[in-house]
Design an enzyme around this catalytic site. Structure first.
Site, short mmCIF file in Angstrom:
data_model
loop_
_atom_site.label_atom_id
_atom_site.label_comp_id
_atom_site.label_asym_id
_atom_site.label_seq_id
_atom_site.Cartn_x
_atom_site.Cartn_y
_atom_site.Cartn_z
N TYR A 54 0.82 -1.21 0.00
CA TYR A 54 0.00 0.00 0.00
C TYR A 54 0.86 1.26 0.00
O TYR A 54 1.78 1.42 0.80
CB TYR A 54 -0.94 0.06 1.22
CG TYR A 54 -1.61 1.41 1.33
CD1 TYR A 54 -2.62 1.76 0.44
CD2 TYR A 54 -1.17 2.35 2.26
CE1 TYR A 54 -3.21 3.02 0.50
CE2 TYR A 54 -1.75 3.60 2.33
CZ TYR A 54 -2.77 3.94 1.44
OH TYR A 54 -3.33 5.19 1.49
N HIS A 84 -2.57 16.72 -3.34
CA HIS A 84 -3.00 16.91 -1.96
C HIS A 84 -2.78 18.33 -1.45
O HIS A 84 -3.20 18.66 -0.33
CB HIS A 84 -2.26 15.92 -1.04
CG HIS A 84 -2.82 14.52 -1.12
ND1 HIS A 84 -3.00 13.86 -2.30
CD2 HIS A 84 -3.23 13.65 -0.15
CE1 HIS A 84 -3.49 12.66 -2.07
NE2 HIS A 84 -3.65 12.50 -0.78
N ASN A 196 1.84 11.78 5.14
CA ASN A 196 1.20 11.12 6.28
C ASN A 196 1.88 11.59 7.56
O ASN A 196 3.07 11.88 7.58
CB ASN A 196 1.35 9.60 6.17
CG ASN A 196 0.17 8.94 5.48
OD1 ASN A 196 0.08 7.73 5.46
ND2 ASN A 196 -0.73 9.72 4.90
N TYR A 278 -16.17 35.09 43.61
CA TYR A 278 -15.48 33.86 43.22
C TYR A 278 -14.28 34.09 42.32
O TYR A 278 -13.31 33.34 42.36
CB TYR A 278 -16.47 32.93 42.50
CG TYR A 278 -17.48 32.26 43.37
CD1 TYR A 278 -17.57 32.53 44.73
CD2 TYR A 278 -18.38 31.35 42.83
CE1 TYR A 278 -18.52 31.92 45.52
CE2 TYR A 278 -19.34 30.72 43.61
CZ TYR A 278 -19.40 31.02 44.97
OH TYR A 278 -20.35 30.41 45.76
N ARG A 281 -11.80 34.76 44.99
CA ARG A 281 -11.72 33.75 46.04
C ARG A 281 -11.33 32.37 45.50
O ARG A 281 -10.68 31.57 46.18
CB ARG A 281 -13.07 33.65 46.77
CG ARG A 281 -12.96 32.98 48.11
CD ARG A 281 -14.26 32.66 48.80
NE ARG A 281 -15.43 33.41 48.41
CZ ARG A 281 -16.67 33.00 48.67
NH1 ARG A 281 -16.87 31.84 49.28
NH2 ARG A 281 -17.71 33.73 48.32
N PHE A 327 -1.43 7.37 11.79
CA PHE A 327 -1.62 8.76 11.39
C PHE A 327 -2.88 9.38 11.96
O PHE A 327 -3.11 10.58 11.84
CB PHE A 327 -1.67 8.86 9.86
CG PHE A 327 -2.57 7.83 9.22
CD1 PHE A 327 -3.90 7.71 9.57
CD2 PHE A 327 -2.07 6.98 8.25
CE1 PHE A 327 -4.72 6.77 8.98
CE2 PHE A 327 -2.89 6.03 7.64
CZ PHE A 327 -4.23 5.93 8.01
N GLU A 411 -11.87 6.43 4.35
CA GLU A 411 -11.54 7.13 5.60
C GLU A 411 -12.86 7.54 6.24
O GLU A 411 -13.28 8.70 6.16
CB GLU A 411 -10.63 8.32 5.29
CG GLU A 411 -9.31 7.88 4.65
CD GLU A 411 -8.55 9.00 3.96
OE1 GLU A 411 -8.96 10.15 4.09
OE2 GLU A 411 -7.54 8.69 3.31
#
Length: 495
Positions: A54, A84, A196, A278, A281, A327, A411
Site C-alpha cells: 500500500y 494533496h 502522512n 469567586y 476567592r 496517522f 476514511e
C-alpha cells in the site's frame, strides 16, 4: 547552537529551547544509520516482492487496490504531493511551520518511514536556513494525518509550492535556485511518508502548550495585582484549605499566590469585606484546574512528538511493512479540545476580575477614572475583554466530536485534529489578550491604592509596566495600550 536529531526522546522543553534560541539541526549517527537501513530494506522488498504494498506500489486511500507499474513509482509520489496541496484560509504562523519541520525530521529519524537520507537532510536545510514553506490552516481532517498542510510543507523540496525567506515570498523553484539546491527526486513511498503524519496538529499543540505554560504563570501574577487593587482577602489562599482537596494545580497555585503576596502592605491591612467574589476567592481552584489540564495535555503530546506516524510503517527488524492507522489524530485531538476549554476558562475568570475592578466598588472610582461621566475610562476596555471571552466560548465546541467520511468512505472516521489545533491557537491568542487587558485594568486600579504598596514582586511588575503603559488620567485612544500590554506579556521576564 546545535541540536543533534536522534532516535531518542525529544521533550517539549527542548523544542522551546530550539525554537526560541535559534538552534541548528544535524542528524545524529544513530538516526542516519536507521534512515539508510530502512530505505535499503524497502528498496530490496520492492525489488523482490510480488505482492502489492500500500502506498508504495499502489494508489492511495480508496485507490489502494490499484497497482502502479515500477517505472511509475516516482511519478506516483510527486502526483500525490501535488494533488494533496489543497490548503485554504489563513497561513500557518511561521513559528508553527518551524516546529512542523522539526517534528517531521524527528519522526522520519526513527527509521520506520523508508525515506532517503537526502530527503531528510533537505528538510533540515529548510529549518536551518529559516525557510518557511507557505502552509494554510484549512484542509486537514486529521485522518491520514495532516495530508493537506504537510503537502504544502513539503512541496518546496521538489521545487513546487511557495516559501517565505527573509520576509520575501517566493516559489519553491526560486528558493532552490537561490540556495543552489537541486529538487529532491522522490523515491517510492517518500511522498506518502512526507504527507502522512500528525506533525501539523502536533506543532499547533506544542506551540500552544509553550505559550499556555507562560500564560498560566502570568495569570497568577496579574490576578494578585487585581486582588490587591480590589482590596481582597488573603484567607482563600491559605495552603491548609487546599491540602484537604489535594489537587496538584490548586495547591501549586495557592503556594504561588502566597509567594507573590509576600511583603505586601495592602494584603496585610484589616479588611472590611467578609468575602470576595469567586473570581478572586477561587483563583487556586480555577487556575489550578487549568494547570492540571495543561500537565495532562503535555504528557499526551509528549508521546505523539516522539512517534512515527506515517503509513505504512516499515519495520526492517521484523521484516514487515504494515499498513495501519498511526496517522489518526484522535489521541491528540481530544486533549487539544480539552486544553481549549481550560484556556478559555482562564480568560473567562480574568474578564470577571476586570468587570469587578471597573464597577465602582470598594473605594475604586467607576471605570477607574477620577471624573467618570466626563470620562468613560476603562468602560469599553472591559467590553473588549467580554467580546474576546465570548468568542473563545463559542470556539470551545470540541472539533473531535465531529467526523465527516472522506476518500469515498475509505476514511470513514476522522479526528478533525487539525481544526482542534487551529482553534486552540486562536483561543491561546484570545486568552493572552484578555490577560493583557486585566493587567492594563489592574495596574490602573492599583494606583488608586497609593500610598500603600503591594508586594515587591507585584510592584516591580507594575513599575516595569508603567515604563510602557502610562496611568490614564483622562480619556485617550486606548487600543495602542492594549497592544503594548500584549507585547509586555510576551517579552517581560516571568515573575
Amino acid at each position: 547552537m546545535l541540536h543533534k536529531i536522534s532516535a531518542g526522546h525529544l521533550t517539549q522543553d527542548k523544542i522551546e529551547e530550539i525554537i526560541i534560541n535559534g538552534y541548528k539541526l544535524e542528524l545524529g549517527n544513530d538516526s542516519r544509520e536507521r534512515i539508510i537501513r530502512c530505505r535499503k530494506y524497502l528498496d530490496e522488498k520492492i525489488a523482490h516482492s510480488e505482492k502489492p504494498i500500500y502506498g508504495v506500489t499502489t494508489g492511495f486511500g480508496s485507490l489502494c487496490d490499484i497497482s502502479v507499474n515500477p517505472d511509475q513509482l516516482a511519478e506516483l509520489q510527486i502526483n500525490l504531493m501535488m494533488s494533496h496541496a489543497c490548503g485554504v484560509g489563513e497561513r500557518v504562523p511561521n513559528e508553527v511551520v518551524k516546529i512542523m519541520l522539526l517534528l517531521k525530521v524527528q519522526s522520519l529519524s526513527y527509521g520506520y518511514s523508508g525515506v532517503k537520507i537526502e530527503t531528510v537532510e533537505r528538510l533540515i536545510d529548510f529549518f536551518n536556513n529559516d525557510i518557511y514553506p507557505i502552509v494554510y490552516q484549512q484542509g486537514s481532517v486529521g485522518a491520514s494525518g495532516d495530508l493537506v498542510p504537510l503537502a504544502h510543507l513539503c512541496l518546496p523540496l521538489v521545487g513546487l509550492g511557495e516559501v517565505e525567506y527573509n520576509g520575501e515570498r517566493m516559489t519553491g523553484a526560486e528558493i532552490l535556485k537561490r540556495m543552489g539546491w537541486q529538487p529532491i527526486q522522490l523515491g517510492s513511498k517518500e511522498g506518502l511518508a512526507l504527507l502522512n503524519g500528525t506533525q501539523n496538529m502536533s506543532a499547533f499543540a506544542v506551540w500552544s502548550l509553550i505559550r499556555a505554560k507562560r500564560l498560566t504563570e502570568w495569570a497568577d501574577a496579574i490576578a494578585v495585582m487585581s486582588l490587591e487593587a480590589f482590596d481582597g482577602r488573603r484567607d482563600p489562599f491559605n495552603v491548609a484549605v487546599h491540602l484537604v482537596r489535594s489537587h496538584k494545580g490548586q495547591i501549586a497555585t495557592a503556594v504561588h499566590i502566597n509567594e507573590l503576596l509576600r511583603g505586601s502592605q495592602l494584603i496585610a491591612q484589616e479588611k472590611v469585606n467578609v468575602q470576595d467574589p469567586y473570581s478572586f476567592r477561587c483563583i487556586p481552584q480555577v487556575h489550578g484546574a487549568v494547570k492540571d489540564t495543561l500537565s495532562y495535555v503535555k504528557s499526551v503530546v509528549d508521546i505523539e512528538i516522539n512517534a512515527a506516524t506515517d503509513n505504512p510503517t516499515v519495520c526492517p527488524d521484523d521484516d514487515l511493512i504494515i499498513s495501519a492507522g498511526n496517522f489518526h489524530g484522535e489521541p491528540i485531538a481530544l486533549p487539544m479540545d480539552f486544553l481549549s476549554i481550560a484556556l478559555s476558562e482562564l480568560g473567562n475568570i480574568s474578564e470577571r476580575r476586570c468587570y469587578k475592578l471597573v464597577s465602582g466598588k470598594r473605594g475604586l472610582p467607576s471605570f477607574l477614572v477620577a471624573e467618570p461621566g466626563l470620562n468613560s475610562g476603562f468602560m469599553i476596555v472591559q467590553y473588549t475583554a467580554a467580546s474576546i471571552v465570548s468568542q473563545s466560548k463559542t470556539l470551545c465546541m470540541p472539533s473531535s466530536a465531529d467526523s465527516i467520511p472522506t476518500s469515498q468512505g475509505q476514511e470513514d472516521h476522522v479526528s478533525m485534529g487539525a481544526n482542534a489545533g487551529t482553534k486552540l491557537l486562536r483561543i491561546t491568542d484570545n486568552t493572552e489578550r484578555v490577560l493583557a487587558i486585566e493587567l492594563f485594568t489592574a495596574a490602573q486600579a492599583l494606583d488608586f491604592r497609593r500610598p500603600l504598596l503591594s508586594s515587591p514582586v507585584i510592584e516591580s511588575i507594575h513599575k516595569a509596566y508603567r515604563e510602557v503603559v502610562p496611568f490614564i488620567n483622562h480619556d485617550v485612544v486606548m487600543y495602542p495600550f492594549i497592544a503594548q500590554s500584549v507585547e509586555f506579556l510576551r517579552t517581560y521576564p516571568l515573575p
